[in-house]
Design a protein around this motif. Structure first.
Motif, PDB file in Angstrom:
ATOM      1  N   ASN A   5       0.874  -0.739  -0.161  1.00  0.00           N
ATOM      2  CA  ASN A   5      -0.134   0.080  -0.014  1.00  0.00           C
ATOM      3  C   ASN A   5       1.027   1.516  -0.428  1.00  0.00           C
ATOM      4  N   LYS A   8      -2.355   5.064  -1.229  1.00  0.00           N
ATOM      5  CA  LYS A   8      -3.665   4.776  -0.981  1.00  0.00           C
ATOM      6  C   LYS A   8      -3.639   3.978  -2.396  1.00  0.00           C
ATOM      7  N   LEU A  10      -2.675  -0.412  -3.759  1.00  0.00           N
ATOM      8  CA  LEU A  10      -2.439  -1.459  -3.683  1.00  0.00           C
ATOM      9  C   LEU A  10      -1.797  -1.824  -4.548  1.00  0.00           C
TER      10      LEU A  10
END
Length: 111
Positions: A5, A8, A10
């Motif tokens: 992460n 924000k 992934l």
């Protein structure tokens, strides 16, 4: 298990046994952003660089980058399930949103 992460964004990571490297891809966006590394440290660094490069390229092209998920999720479920969920949430002293968040979080960690 927690994934990578950064800002924000992934990533999904797999191991390439033929080349003996970790190969990752940013998930949750429409654009394709990939990276790789031979070690976990290299992979983490490459992921951060890939996200930073993606954001810089979008700025240079005057395009809005794809954003990670907003956190809003709309579901259509049968009325019977809705009633069961409402009862379970009320019994636990939570709102449906709080209850569902906990259930979905538990399910996502089981993957």
């Amino acid at each position: 298990m927690k994934g990578l992460n950064y800002k924000k964004y992934l990533a999904r990571v797999e191991f390439d046994s033929e080349d003996h490297i970790f190969v990752g891809r940013v998930i949750g966006i429409r654009d394709v952003v990939g990276f790789h590394g031979e070690s976990v440290k290299e992979l983490e660094t490459a992921f951060a660089e890939a996200v930073d490069n993606y954001l810089a390229a979008c700025a240079e092209l005057n395009q809005k980058p794809n954003k990670p998920y907003s956190g809003n999720l709309m579901l259509r479920i049968p009325a019977e399930i809705h009633a069961s969920v409402a009862s379970a949430a009320e019994a636990s002293g939570k709102s449906i949103n709080q209850w569902a968040t906990g259930v979905l979080d538990s399910a996502s960690h089981a993957l």
